[in-house]
Scaffold this motif. Structure first.
Motif, PDB file in Angstrom:
ATOM      1  N   HIS A 123       0.832  -1.208   0.000  1.00 19.75           N
ATOM      2  CA  HIS A 123       0.000   0.000   0.000  1.00 19.75           C
ATOM      3  C   HIS A 123       0.865   1.256   0.000  1.00 19.75           C
ATOM      4  O   HIS A 123       0.632   2.184  -0.791  1.00 19.75           O
ATOM      5  N   TYR A 152       1.849  -8.054  -3.471  1.00 17.58           N
ATOM      6  CA  TYR A 152       0.447  -8.490  -3.474  1.00 17.58           C
ATOM      7  C   TYR A 152       0.325  -9.958  -3.871  1.00 17.58           C
ATOM      8  O   TYR A 152      -0.532 -10.679  -3.346  1.00 17.58           O
ATOM      9  N   ASP A 157      -3.210 -11.682  -3.019  1.00 16.35           N
ATOM     10  CA  ASP A 157      -4.263 -10.848  -3.597  1.00 16.35           C
ATOM     11  C   ASP A 157      -3.915 -10.571  -5.061  1.00 16.35           C
ATOM     12  O   ASP A 157      -3.238  -9.592  -5.391  1.00 16.35           O
ATOM     13  N   HIS A 159      -5.900  -9.699  -7.489  1.00 14.93           N
ATOM     14  CA  HIS A 159      -6.595  -8.519  -8.022  1.00 14.93           C
ATOM     15  C   HIS A 159      -5.705  -7.278  -7.880  1.00 14.93           C
ATOM     16  O   HIS A 159      -5.519  -6.520  -8.848  1.00 14.93           O
ATOM     17  N   LEU A 160      -5.159  -7.069  -6.697  1.00 12.18           N
ATOM     18  CA  LEU A 160      -4.310  -5.890  -6.487  1.00 12.18           C
ATOM     19  C   LEU A 160      -2.990  -6.015  -7.236  1.00 12.18           C
ATOM     20  O   LEU A 160      -2.426  -5.016  -7.682  1.00 12.18           O
ATOM     21  N   ARG A 163      -3.840  -4.852 -10.625  1.00 10.89           N
ATOM     22  CA  ARG A 163      -3.954  -3.392 -10.677  1.00 10.89           C
ATOM     23  C   ARG A 163      -2.575  -2.746 -10.805  1.00 10.89           C
ATOM     24  O   ARG A 163      -2.396  -1.781 -11.561  1.00 10.89           O
ATOM     25  N   LEU A 192      -7.709  -9.289 -12.619  1.00 11.45           N
ATOM     26  CA  LEU A 192      -8.709  -8.443 -11.946  1.00 11.45           C
ATOM     27  C   LEU A 192      -9.986  -9.212 -11.642  1.00 11.45           C
ATOM     28  O   LEU A 192     -10.390 -10.106 -12.381  1.00 11.45           O
ATOM     29  N   GLU A 193     -10.627  -8.813 -10.547  1.00  8.03           N
ATOM     30  CA  GLU A 193     -11.936  -9.343 -10.171  1.00  8.03           C
ATOM     31  C   GLU A 193     -12.949  -8.211 -10.381  1.00  8.03           C
ATOM     32  O   GLU A 193     -13.020  -7.287  -9.568  1.00  8.03           O
ATOM     33  N   GLU A 195     -15.991  -7.716  -9.888  1.00 13.70           N
ATOM     34  CA  GLU A 195     -16.935  -7.378  -8.820  1.00 13.70           C
ATOM     35  C   GLU A 195     -16.291  -6.515  -7.740  1.00 13.70           C
ATOM     36  O   GLU A 195     -16.992  -5.839  -6.978  1.00 13.70           O
ATOM     37  N   ARG A 196     -14.972  -6.506  -7.677  1.00  6.92           N
ATOM     38  CA  ARG A 196     -14.289  -5.673  -6.680  1.00  6.92           C
ATOM     39  C   ARG A 196     -14.099  -4.238  -7.158  1.00  6.92           C
ATOM     40  O   ARG A 196     -14.084  -3.309  -6.345  1.00  6.92           O
ATOM     41  N   ASP A 197     -13.936  -4.049  -8.465  1.00 11.63           N
ATOM     42  CA  ASP A 197     -13.693  -2.689  -8.968  1.00 11.63           C
ATOM     43  C   ASP A 197     -13.973  -2.663 -10.467  1.00 11.63           C
ATOM     44  O   ASP A 197     -13.063  -2.755 -11.289  1.00 11.63           O
TER      45      ASP A 197
END
Length: 222
Positions: A123, A152, A157, A159-160, A163, A192-193, A195-197
């Motif tokens: 992060h 990540y 994770d 998805h991140l 990103r 990527l997922e 539904e998350r973004d």
């Protein structure tokens, strides 16, 4: 939840002259810092100045929390690292880039004393990468995003991680490498997922579209 409710009543946070000091004192520490950071993040698109005011308050709260209150090894350093990273990001969004640099230096120092949480590490570096891009330090941005993606993945994770790859693809496009942009965006989109973004998916598809056009791949772009 009590801290969030308090900030709903006093949107300027600690800068509000009528902010109830006694209630704030009861919530001072992790709860108030967490609530200030959340409200700051929510204001990033609608009110950047308020975002910065709340982030400054969060960093101030984090800096003055007594170690005895949260004695777990590295826990307080993690709180401070996150608060100063979010403060650095708020400075970036308000075009105060030198102050953003200083905030990220402090965030990195706190990270060294923290728990080693890969999500937090990623992060902080992810936000710092955005600053480097704003400063047109694109090579530094790419190096940070490589670390972010790896962290990540390590944390599980994907998805991140995707990103971060797409952010790197945007960077490569800015540098004039559309073919590499296509590769990174395709790889990132697979991770990527939606539904998350869903907005991130749409933006990523736009970046991929422009890169394909720049590569002369008009049929694929169509």
């Amino acid at each position: 939840e009590r801290a969030l409710s308090l900030l709903d009543r006093f949107p300027a946070g600690l800068e509000d002259e009528s902010f109830p000091a006694r209630q704030a004192q009861a919530l001072h520490g992790w709860p108030l810092c967490e609530a200030l950071l959340r409200k700051s993040y929510e204001a990033r698109f609608t009110d950047p100045k308020r975002m910065l005011v709340l982030a400054e308050s969060a960093a101030g709260v984090a800096k003055h929390i007594r170690v005895e209150r949260y004695p777990w090894p590295g826990f307080l350093a993690d709180i401070r690292a996150r608060a100063f990273a979010d403060l650095g990001n708020a400075y970036r969004i308000n075009d105060r880039l030198s102050e953003a640099d200083t905030a990220f230096e402090r965030a990195r120092d706190y990270l060294e004393d923290g728990t080693g949480d890969p999500f937090l590490h990623a992060h902080v570096l992810d936000l710092e990468a955005s600053l480097r891009r704003a400063q047109r330090r694109l090579e530094d941005d790419i190096a940070l995003l490589d670390q972010v993606s790896s962290l990540y993945r390590e944390a599980g994770d994907l998805h991140l991680a995707g990103r971060a790859l797409i952010s790197k693809g945007l960077n490569m496009h800015l540098r004039g490498y559309p073919r590499e942009t296509v590769r990174l965006c395709e790889e990132g989109l697979r991770l990527l997922e939606p539904e998350r973004d869903l907005q991130l998916v749409k933006v990523s598809q736009q970046v991929l579209l422009h890169a394909r056009i720049d590569c002369g791949e008009y049929r694929q772009a169509s």
